[in-house]
Write a protein that holds these residues in place. Sequence first.
Motif, PDB file in Angstrom:
ATOM      1  N   GLY A 294       0.803  -1.215   0.000  1.00  0.00           N
ATOM      2  CA  GLY A 294       0.000   0.000   0.000  1.00  0.00           C
ATOM      3  C   GLY A 294       0.835   1.263   0.000  1.00  0.00           C
ATOM      4  N   TYR A 295       0.156   2.351   0.274  1.00  0.00           N
ATOM      5  CA  TYR A 295       0.782   3.676   0.319  1.00  0.00           C
ATOM      6  C   TYR A 295      -0.042   4.528   1.273  1.00  0.00           C
ATOM      7  CZ  TYR A 295      -3.131   5.292  -2.468  1.00  0.00           C
ATOM      8  OH  TYR A 295      -4.403   5.600  -2.884  1.00  0.00           O
ATOM      9  N   ALA A 296       0.472   5.691   1.628  1.00  0.00           N
ATOM     10  CA  ALA A 296      -0.268   6.559   2.554  1.00  0.00           C
ATOM     11  C   ALA A 296      -0.687   7.847   1.873  1.00  0.00           C
ATOM     12  CB  ALA A 296       0.584   6.875   3.771  1.00  0.00           C
ATOM     13  N   MET A 297      -1.800   8.387   2.329  1.00  0.00           N
ATOM     14  CA  MET A 297      -2.222   9.715   1.918  1.00  0.00           C
ATOM     15  C   MET A 297      -2.060  10.600   3.150  1.00  0.00           C
ATOM     16  SD  MET A 297      -3.164  10.886  -0.985  1.00  0.00           S
ATOM     17  CE  MET A 297      -4.252   9.976  -2.065  1.00  0.00           C
ATOM     18  N   VAL A 298      -1.327  11.678   2.978  1.00  0.00           N
ATOM     19  CA  VAL A 298      -0.998  12.540   4.117  1.00  0.00           C
ATOM     20  C   VAL A 298      -1.617  13.918   3.908  1.00  0.00           C
ATOM     21  CG1 VAL A 298       0.880  13.504   5.526  1.00  0.00           C
ATOM     22  CG2 VAL A 298       1.187  11.292   4.388  1.00  0.00           C
ATOM     23  N   ASP A 299      -2.363  14.375   4.906  1.00  0.00           N
ATOM     24  CA  ASP A 299      -2.938  15.725   4.877  1.00  0.00           C
ATOM     25  C   ASP A 299      -2.255  16.571   5.935  1.00  0.00           C
ATOM     26  OD1 ASP A 299      -5.295  15.745   2.958  1.00  0.00           O
ATOM     27  OD2 ASP A 299      -5.697  13.928   4.116  1.00  0.00           O
ATOM     28  N   LEU A 300      -1.816  17.751   5.532  1.00  0.00           N
ATOM     29  CA  LEU A 300      -1.192  18.687   6.465  1.00  0.00           C
ATOM     30  C   LEU A 300      -2.143  19.863   6.683  1.00  0.00           C
ATOM     31  CD1 LEU A 300       2.419  18.863   4.924  1.00  0.00           C
ATOM     32  CD2 LEU A 300       1.565  17.307   6.695  1.00  0.00           C
ATOM     33  N   TYR A 301      -2.147  20.391   7.906  1.00  0.00           N
ATOM     34  CA  TYR A 301      -3.037  21.503   8.244  1.00  0.00           C
ATOM     35  C   TYR A 301      -2.223  22.701   8.733  1.00  0.00           C
ATOM     36  CZ  TYR A 301      -6.503  17.866   7.843  1.00  0.00           C
ATOM     37  OH  TYR A 301      -7.273  16.844   7.354  1.00  0.00           O
ATOM     38  N   GLU A 302      -2.843  23.850   8.607  1.00  0.00           N
ATOM     39  CA  GLU A 302      -2.152  25.101   8.955  1.00  0.00           C
ATOM     40  C   GLU A 302      -1.720  25.181  10.412  1.00  0.00           C
ATOM     41  OE1 GLU A 302      -3.818  28.499   5.857  1.00  0.00           O
ATOM     42  OE2 GLU A 302      -4.340  28.616   7.969  1.00  0.00           O
ATOM     43  N   ASP A 303      -2.403  24.444  11.303  1.00  0.00           N
ATOM     44  CA  ASP A 303      -2.062  24.521  12.723  1.00  0.00           C
ATOM     45  C   ASP A 303      -0.963  23.534  13.114  1.00  0.00           C
ATOM     46  OD1 ASP A 303      -3.441  22.159  12.521  1.00  0.00           O
ATOM     47  OD2 ASP A 303      -4.837  22.573  14.158  1.00  0.00           O
ATOM     48  N   GLY A 304      -0.357  22.885  12.131  1.00  0.00           N
ATOM     49  CA  GLY A 304       0.747  21.969  12.434  1.00  0.00           C
ATOM     50  C   GLY A 304       0.302  20.537  12.662  1.00  0.00           C
ATOM     51  N   THR A 305      -1.007  20.275  12.550  1.00  0.00           N
ATOM     52  CA  THR A 305      -1.479  18.898  12.687  1.00  0.00           C
ATOM     53  C   THR A 305      -1.479  18.216  11.322  1.00  0.00           C
ATOM     54  OG1 THR A 305      -3.781  19.587  12.467  1.00  0.00           O
ATOM     55  CG2 THR A 305      -2.897  19.398  14.713  1.00  0.00           C
ATOM     56  N   PHE A 306      -1.675  16.921  11.336  1.00  0.00           N
ATOM     57  CA  PHE A 306      -1.654  16.154  10.078  1.00  0.00           C
ATOM     58  C   PHE A 306      -2.475  14.888  10.257  1.00  0.00           C
ATOM     59  CE2 PHE A 306       1.662  14.644  12.806  1.00  0.00           C
ATOM     60  CZ  PHE A 306       1.485  13.279  12.759  1.00  0.00           C
ATOM     61  N   ASP A 307      -2.848  14.288   9.138  1.00  0.00           N
ATOM     62  CA  ASP A 307      -3.448  12.950   9.125  1.00  0.00           C
ATOM     63  C   ASP A 307      -2.614  12.084   8.198  1.00  0.00           C
ATOM     64  OD1 ASP A 307      -5.703  13.497  10.731  1.00  0.00           O
ATOM     65  OD2 ASP A 307      -6.700  14.426   9.018  1.00  0.00           O
ATOM     66  N   ASN A 308      -2.394  10.852   8.596  1.00  0.00           N
ATOM     67  CA  ASN A 308      -1.682   9.884   7.761  1.00  0.00           C
ATOM     68  C   ASN A 308      -2.583   8.656   7.648  1.00  0.00           C
ATOM     69  OD1 ASN A 308       1.352   8.938   6.836  1.00  0.00           O
ATOM     70  ND2 ASN A 308       0.233   7.231   7.731  1.00  0.00           N
ATOM     71  N   GLN A 309      -3.081   8.394   6.446  1.00  0.00           N
ATOM     72  CA  GLN A 309      -3.971   7.247   6.240  1.00  0.00           C
ATOM     73  C   GLN A 309      -3.325   6.267   5.278  1.00  0.00           C
ATOM     74  OE1 GLN A 309      -7.589   9.525   4.915  1.00  0.00           O
ATOM     75  NE2 GLN A 309      -8.570   7.863   6.047  1.00  0.00           N
ATOM     76  N   TYR A 310      -3.294   5.011   5.665  1.00  0.00           N
ATOM     77  CA  TYR A 310      -2.676   3.982   4.824  1.00  0.00           C
ATOM     78  C   TYR A 310      -3.747   3.321   3.952  1.00  0.00           C
ATOM     79  CZ  TYR A 310       0.574   0.297   3.465  1.00  0.00           C
ATOM     80  OH  TYR A 310       1.386  -0.540   2.752  1.00  0.00           O
ATOM     81  N   PHE A 311      -3.462   3.208   2.672  1.00  0.00           N
ATOM     82  CA  PHE A 311      -4.404   2.603   1.724  1.00  0.00           C
ATOM     83  C   PHE A 311      -3.775   1.383   1.048  1.00  0.00           C
ATOM     84  CE2 PHE A 311      -5.901   6.966   1.909  1.00  0.00           C
ATOM     85  CZ  PHE A 311      -7.273   6.823   1.873  1.00  0.00           C
ATOM     86  N   THR A 312      -4.532   0.312   0.922  1.00  0.00           N
ATOM     87  CA  THR A 312      -4.122  -0.781   0.052  1.00  0.00           C
ATOM     88  C   THR A 312      -4.688  -0.473  -1.328  1.00  0.00           C
ATOM     89  OG1 THR A 312      -6.059  -2.044   0.683  1.00  0.00           O
ATOM     90  CG2 THR A 312      -4.032  -2.484   1.907  1.00  0.00           C
ATOM     91  N   TYR A 313      -4.129  -1.065  -2.358  1.00  0.00           N
ATOM     92  CA  TYR A 313      -4.589  -0.720  -3.713  1.00  0.00           C
ATOM     93  C   TYR A 313      -5.014  -1.943  -4.522  1.00  0.00           C
ATOM     94  CZ  TYR A 313       0.186  -2.119  -4.838  1.00  0.00           C
ATOM     95  OH  TYR A 313       1.350  -2.835  -4.951  1.00  0.00           O
ATOM     96  N   GLY A 314      -5.176  -3.070  -3.839  1.00  0.00           N
ATOM     97  CA  GLY A 314      -5.737  -4.239  -4.513  1.00  0.00           C
ATOM     98  C   GLY A 314      -4.740  -5.293  -4.954  1.00  0.00           C
ATOM     99  N   TRP A 315      -3.472  -5.161  -4.528  1.00  0.00           N
ATOM    100  CA  TRP A 315      -2.466  -6.124  -4.941  1.00  0.00           C
ATOM    101  C   TRP A 315      -2.847  -7.548  -4.526  1.00  0.00           C
ATOM    102  CZ3 TRP A 315       0.496  -9.725  -2.366  1.00  0.00           C
ATOM    103  CH2 TRP A 315       1.498 -10.346  -3.128  1.00  0.00           C
ATOM    104  N   LYS A 316      -2.658  -8.482  -5.475  1.00  0.00           N
ATOM    105  CA  LYS A 316      -2.843  -9.918  -5.165  1.00  0.00           C
ATOM    106  C   LYS A 316      -1.658 -10.683  -5.741  1.00  0.00           C
ATOM    107  CE  LYS A 316      -7.833  -9.920  -5.690  1.00  0.00           C
ATOM    108  NZ  LYS A 316      -7.908  -8.828  -6.648  1.00  0.00           N
ATOM    109  N   ALA A 317      -1.298 -11.752  -5.079  1.00  0.00           N
ATOM    110  CA  ALA A 317      -0.174 -12.584  -5.562  1.00  0.00           C
ATOM    111  C   ALA A 317      -0.502 -13.168  -6.919  1.00  0.00           C
ATOM    112  CB  ALA A 317       0.104 -13.693  -4.565  1.00  0.00           C
TER     113      ALA A 317
END
Length: 317
Positions: A294-317
């Motif tokens: 997977g990978y992460a989507m990161v949101d940054l905010y003006e007050d110095g806070t952030f969100d980090n969300q991890y996403f899978t994208y459907g990989w299969k063996a």
Amino acid sequence: MNRRSLIKRLGIGTLSGLVLGNSAFADTLDQANDIIKTAKHSLRFAHLTDVHMQPELDAPKWLASCLHHVQSHTEKPALIINTGDCIMDALKQPKDRVETQWKLWHQLMTGENSLPLEYAIGNHDCWGAGQKSDPLYGKNYALDMMRLNKPYRSFDQAGWHFVVLDSIQPRTNDGKWYACQLDDAQFEWLGQDLAANRDKHTVILSHAPILSAAPLVVGHLGKTDTGYDLGGGSILNDAERVVTLFTQHPQVKLALSGHIHLTDEVKYQGVSYISNGAVSGNWWKGDRYATKNGYAMVDLYEDGTFDNQYFTYGWKA
Ligand SMILES: [Zn+2]
């Protein structure tokens, strides 16, 4: 608690159906509203790491899927930050194999992706099998492929300061690649850069984690009579001086890395050290313990806070 988790916990989406009059709840709601009001969004970026591109195991097909997933979000990221190990390996490979892997990487990053890219160098991006006299030996190959002049640098975007570290060094004892640490000149530069940018919320980017909990419980590490013996290459060898430097710079909010192919988060002295899992998972062979490709989507905010969300994208063996 960050903005997103607060909203989730309060269930803001259903607030219109609630009966008012519970003062404790109203206080919490006011608090939430304050946070929501003040935390203006600054920037969204995708954090991809440890792609380990190679012709085998359908890696090109799956990187394309990942890039499509990244670009399919309604709220699109402004850029991709890639923290290294773009290719399967250059440390122990002849030049033609290294070339094949980078060629695939660039084909996909230009053909399947329209977002700007920022890079940090990974250990597997360094060419260790070439002749030292070759101009592309070592880090130069990675710099050339990443179109970079310097292995470490900083830049500003959307009011935030980004410091890109080069966490991979030749080993001093035997001259081989690689040790996870900063060289002294880079550490000095880091101190100067942070001192010159005290007024900006800051994200640190590196391939190897500066601080991480996962290496204590996963993989190649042995517990000895004297306690935990962290394997070389788990976190920065010189984490102590880097973490100590950050305590003098409270503008440092977040340190993002890859390398261990595991999702892991440590909050220490006001800094969140987050390793996001690998696009390649267990080097394209499965999940890496509990962490899926997977990978992460990161949101940054003006007050110095952030969100980090991890996403899978459907990989299969
Ligand atoms: Zn890797």
